[in-house]
Motif scaffolding. Structure first.
Motif, PDB file in Angstrom:
ATOM      1  N   ARG A  83     -26.114  23.640   1.231  1.00  0.00           N
ATOM      2  CA  ARG A  83     -25.852  22.749   2.371  1.00  0.00           C
ATOM      3  C   ARG A  83     -24.735  23.287   3.258  1.00  0.00           C
ATOM      4  O   ARG A  83     -24.834  23.237   4.493  1.00  0.00           O
ATOM      5  CB  ARG A  83     -25.479  21.351   1.859  1.00  0.00           C
TER       6      ARG A  83
ATOM      7  N   TRP B  48     -34.993  19.478   3.960  1.00  0.00           N
ATOM      8  CA  TRP B  48     -35.207  19.133   2.550  1.00  0.00           C
ATOM      9  C   TRP B  48     -34.282  19.939   1.642  1.00  0.00           C
ATOM     10  O   TRP B  48     -33.826  19.427   0.612  1.00  0.00           O
ATOM     11  CB  TRP B  48     -36.664  19.359   2.146  1.00  0.00           C
TER      12      TRP B  48
ATOM     13  N   GLN C  16     -30.759  18.513   1.834  1.00  0.00           N
ATOM     14  CA  GLN C  16     -30.652  17.173   1.264  1.00  0.00           C
ATOM     15  C   GLN C  16     -30.660  17.176  -0.260  1.00  0.00           C
ATOM     16  O   GLN C  16     -30.451  16.132  -0.889  1.00  0.00           O
ATOM     17  CB  GLN C  16     -31.824  16.317   1.763  1.00  0.00           C
ATOM     18  N   MET C  17     -30.884  18.325  -0.874  1.00  0.00           N
ATOM     19  CA  MET C  17     -31.019  18.376  -2.325  1.00  0.00           C
ATOM     20  C   MET C  17     -29.783  17.854  -3.033  1.00  0.00           C
ATOM     21  O   MET C  17     -29.875  17.203  -4.074  1.00  0.00           O
ATOM     22  CB  MET C  17     -31.314  19.814  -2.773  1.00  0.00           C
TER      23      MET C  17
ATOM     24  N   VAL D 253     -30.364  16.432  11.215  1.00  0.00           N
ATOM     25  CA  VAL D 253     -31.731  16.026  10.874  1.00  0.00           C
ATOM     26  C   VAL D 253     -32.351  15.415  12.119  1.00  0.00           C
ATOM     27  O   VAL D 253     -31.884  14.379  12.619  1.00  0.00           O
ATOM     28  CB  VAL D 253     -31.742  15.023   9.709  1.00  0.00           C
TER      29      VAL D 253
ATOM     30  N   GLU E 176     -38.245  12.607   8.519  1.00  0.00           N
ATOM     31  CA  GLU E 176     -37.111  12.830   7.631  1.00  0.00           C
ATOM     32  C   GLU E 176     -36.009  11.809   7.887  1.00  0.00           C
ATOM     33  O   GLU E 176     -35.346  11.352   6.947  1.00  0.00           O
ATOM     34  CB  GLU E 176     -36.585  14.251   7.812  1.00  0.00           C
TER      35      GLU E 176
ATOM     36  N   PHE F 166     -37.040   8.640   6.240  1.00  0.00           N
ATOM     37  CA  PHE F 166     -36.932   8.779   4.784  1.00  0.00           C
ATOM     38  C   PHE F 166     -35.486   8.610   4.340  1.00  0.00           C
ATOM     39  O   PHE F 166     -35.192   7.861   3.393  1.00  0.00           O
ATOM     40  CB  PHE F 166     -37.468  10.143   4.356  1.00  0.00           C
ATOM     41  N   LEU F 167     -34.561   9.305   5.017  1.00  0.00           N
ATOM     42  CA  LEU F 167     -33.154   9.218   4.631  1.00  0.00           C
ATOM     43  C   LEU F 167     -32.592   7.815   4.884  1.00  0.00           C
ATOM     44  O   LEU F 167     -31.818   7.302   4.065  1.00  0.00           O
ATOM     45  CB  LEU F 167     -32.338  10.256   5.400  1.00  0.00           C
TER      46      LEU F 167
ATOM     47  N   ARG G  66     -33.808   5.648   2.179  1.00  0.00           N
ATOM     48  CA  ARG G  66     -33.102   5.953   0.930  1.00  0.00           C
ATOM     49  C   ARG G  66     -31.705   5.346   0.945  1.00  0.00           C
ATOM     50  O   ARG G  66     -31.245   4.792  -0.059  1.00  0.00           O
ATOM     51  CB  ARG G  66     -33.004   7.470   0.793  1.00  0.00           C
TER      52      ARG G  66
END
Length: 246
Positions: free
Chosen positions: A169, A178, A181-182, A209, A214, A217-218, A221
């Protein structure tokens, strides 16, 4: 030229029998067992540069092919367990030094030699990837991401996976979202929910982002994290005691 008519019949029969026996012996003899030679030590880099005759990239490719062929020598499949991984790393480092833009050494380390069912050898290969990632993160991020996934799913070493994901990152801002974001997902697995929430919030606030899917999604989350944490808190609370007499 002498005629065979002058040779006694018994001698001719003996020669024919001897020839037939020799042919039969060679046909029935088991094939020699293949022999796998040990991987030789990697020569000093100065020697390799001299041997390259001004074409270090070509020698790097040839060396990589030779190394890749070593564990499948002429019918003698050599188990990865039997390889000296110290020597494997030395060869990969020499090849990378000859051709710093080469992809094969890191790909082989993370995808081939890290496939051995031996955690120590796997860590040796992941260490190699980590050491050389920083020199060219824009080109080498795929293998750092692979290293993080291996640490997370095969070694089940979440702190190590987080370290790799964090380096990815910080050092590879142009890597796909992706990959960057791991670290947040590893933090969730480590029950570091506050840190995961802060990291996802930072990713969203940075503007790095941009893909709408995405982003959704974030955001989902992030919004779901408090609910999951409350659910975990409820599961850990002691069961309520029933009032006496009920």
């Amino acid at each position: 030229m002498a005629s065979t008519r002058a040779v006694p019949r018994a001698v001719l029969l003996s020669l024919a029998a001897a020839l037939a026996a020799q042919v039969s012996w060679h046909a029935l003899r088991p094939a020699p067992a293949p022999f796998a030679s040990a991987l030789p030590p990697a020569p000093p880099l100065a020697v390799l540069r001299l041997a390259s005759l001004g074409e270090p990239e070509a020698l790097a490719r040839l060396s990589m092919l030779a190394l890749a062929a070593h564990d499948g020598q002429a019918g003698a499949a050599l188990s990865l367990r039997a390889l000296d991984y110290g020597r494997v790393v030395a060869w990969l480092e020499r090849i990378l030094a000859l051709d710093p833009r080469a992809r094969a050494p890191l790909a082989a380390a993370s995808e081939v030699y890290a496939a051995v069912p031996d955690p120590e050898r796997v860590r040796t290969m992941l260490d190699f990837v980590e050491r050389h990632f920083a020199a060219d993160p824009a080109r080498r991020w795929p293998w750092m991401a692979q290293a993080a996934l291996i640490a997370r799913h095969r070694l089940h070493d979440l702190p190590l996976a987080r370290r790799y994901a964090r380096e990815l990152r910080l050092r590879a801002p142009d890597a796909p979202a992706w990959a960057r974001q791991m670290e947040a997902f590893v933090l969730e697995e480590m029950d570091e929910h506050e840190a995961a929430r802060a990291l996802i919030g930072a990713l969203l606030g940075s503007g790095a982002v941009t893909d709408p899917n995405e982003l959704r999604f974030l955001e989902g989350r992030l919004e779901g994290m408090p609910d999951r944490m409350k659910g975990e808190a409820r599961r850990t609370e002691p069961a309520a005691q029933s009032p006496p007499g009920l």
